[in-house]
Scaffold this active site. Sequence first.
Site, PDB file in Angstrom:
ATOM      1  N   ASP A  99     -34.227  51.193  34.818  1.00  0.00           N
ATOM      2  CA  ASP A  99     -32.909  50.549  34.680  1.00  0.00           C
ATOM      3  C   ASP A  99     -32.827  49.493  35.773  1.00  0.00           C
ATOM      4  OD1 ASP A  99     -30.009  50.074  34.289  1.00  0.00           O
ATOM      5  OD2 ASP A  99     -30.050  51.974  33.220  1.00  0.00           O
ATOM      6  N   ASP A 113     -35.649  44.571  36.026  1.00  0.00           N
ATOM      7  CA  ASP A 113     -34.897  43.845  35.004  1.00  0.00           C
ATOM      8  C   ASP A 113     -35.832  43.612  33.813  1.00  0.00           C
ATOM      9  OD1 ASP A 113     -33.686  41.922  33.421  1.00  0.00           O
ATOM     10  OD2 ASP A 113     -32.902  40.769  35.103  1.00  0.00           O
ATOM     11  N   VAL A 114     -35.537  44.223  32.697  1.00  0.00           N
ATOM     12  CA  VAL A 114     -36.460  44.158  31.555  1.00  0.00           C
ATOM     13  C   VAL A 114     -36.404  42.821  30.806  1.00  0.00           C
ATOM     14  CG1 VAL A 114     -36.768  46.639  31.223  1.00  0.00           C
ATOM     15  CG2 VAL A 114     -34.834  45.489  30.117  1.00  0.00           C
ATOM     16  N   ASN A 148     -34.084  50.484  25.117  1.00  0.00           N
ATOM     17  CA  ASN A 148     -32.689  50.897  24.927  1.00  0.00           C
ATOM     18  C   ASN A 148     -31.694  50.081  25.751  1.00  0.00           C
ATOM     19  OD1 ASN A 148     -30.499  52.992  24.343  1.00  0.00           O
ATOM     20  ND2 ASN A 148     -30.707  53.220  26.577  1.00  0.00           N
ATOM     21  N   SER A 181     -27.735  48.472  16.506  1.00  0.00           N
ATOM     22  CA  SER A 181     -26.282  48.674  16.425  1.00  0.00           C
ATOM     23  C   SER A 181     -25.841  48.390  14.998  1.00  0.00           C
ATOM     24  CB  SER A 181     -25.623  47.684  17.396  1.00  0.00           C
ATOM     25  OG  SER A 181     -24.240  47.577  17.146  1.00  0.00           O
ATOM     26  N   TYR A 231     -23.815  39.077  20.670  1.00  0.00           N
ATOM     27  CA  TYR A 231     -24.301  40.456  20.511  1.00  0.00           C
ATOM     28  C   TYR A 231     -24.827  40.686  19.087  1.00  0.00           C
ATOM     29  CZ  TYR A 231     -24.351  45.565  21.115  1.00  0.00           C
ATOM     30  OH  TYR A 231     -24.718  46.888  21.195  1.00  0.00           O
ATOM     31  N   LYS A 282     -28.633  41.696  18.402  1.00  0.00           N
ATOM     32  CA  LYS A 282     -29.039  42.946  17.741  1.00  0.00           C
ATOM     33  C   LYS A 282     -29.661  42.664  16.372  1.00  0.00           C
ATOM     34  CE  LYS A 282     -27.826  46.128  20.808  1.00  0.00           C
ATOM     35  NZ  LYS A 282     -28.868  46.729  21.658  1.00  0.00           N
TER      36      LYS A 282
END
Length: 250
Positions: free
Chosen positions: A37, A59-60, A86, A138, A151, A155
């Site tokens: 995370d 930081d991904v 995730n 989502s 968003y 997604k």
Amino acid sequence: MSEFAGKTVVVSGAYGGVGVAVVSKLLASGANVCATDLESVVAGRAPSGNSRLVAVGGDVTRSADVDRIFAAAEDAFGEVDILISNAGYIVSKSVHDTSEEEWDQVLNANAKSLFLMARRALPSMMRRKSGAIVATGSISSVVGLPEQAAYCAAKGALLQLVRQMAVDYAARNIRVNAVGAGSINTPFLTRYLDGMDDPSAAEMAIKAAHPLGRWAEPSEIADAICYLASPASSFITGQILMADGGYSAR
Ligand SMILES: NC(=O)c1ccc[n+]([C@@H]2O[C@H](COP(=O)([O-])OP(=O)(O)OC[C@H]3O[C@@H](n4cnc5c(N)ncnc54)[C@H](O)[C@@H]3O)[C@@H](O)[C@H]2O)c1
């Protein structure tokens, strides 16, 4: 349960609401887990004392951090068998209100992160002809929702990348799937509601939009994620499993 015994799993967003539930279920099922995370989130945690868990800050959305996270997982447990992408971030705005910076943040956190983590995970999976990747999508992956411009785009991109990778890597026995989560009782949702003019009216409206009349608990989404990561879903790839209380069935 030892469904994941001996498997090395990287989980991003691991200290958020869903991430904690996923990590806990994986550990209970025998997995070795690299929980990652943001640095600021991981830094505040006490060591778990569990030899099958390593926590790595990063930081991904940055490839150097992703490399470091995977190197830590490999050092601790060996090559990565399962990736759970995730981590996610929302800015609740329509297009005309969204800044370029907000657009980039949301697209990067939800979609670029999957690209970077999968790119790092895949060579080893390809070599070993085995792997599973699960991304947290989502209802915003499949329908347009009000004031979720970046968003929904992010997604939606995540879902298309899942489908694309499923096709590219199926011949190497690597499965790639997404969970299409409805609203979940996590800090993510609390922050979203806090941004509304009338949070309790918004809460009631959100619950009513799900035919089951409620939102999900994190463990219910973790169950769907772990199912797609497990051999129980061995003939499923390129799919989005809608864990949305019936939202998208209307
Ligand atoms: N809560 C909901 O209602 C809901 C609904 C549908 C989908 N989702 C998705 O579920 C996933 C998990 O969300 P949650 O509800 O547990 O939210 P959360 O905010 O509790 O957890 C998300 C975690 O991702 C981490 N994160 C964000 N950007 C990151 C980055 N660049 N690098 C590393 N870590 C980063 C955050 O620090 C946080 O711990 C997300 O992908 C989210 O989009 C949530």
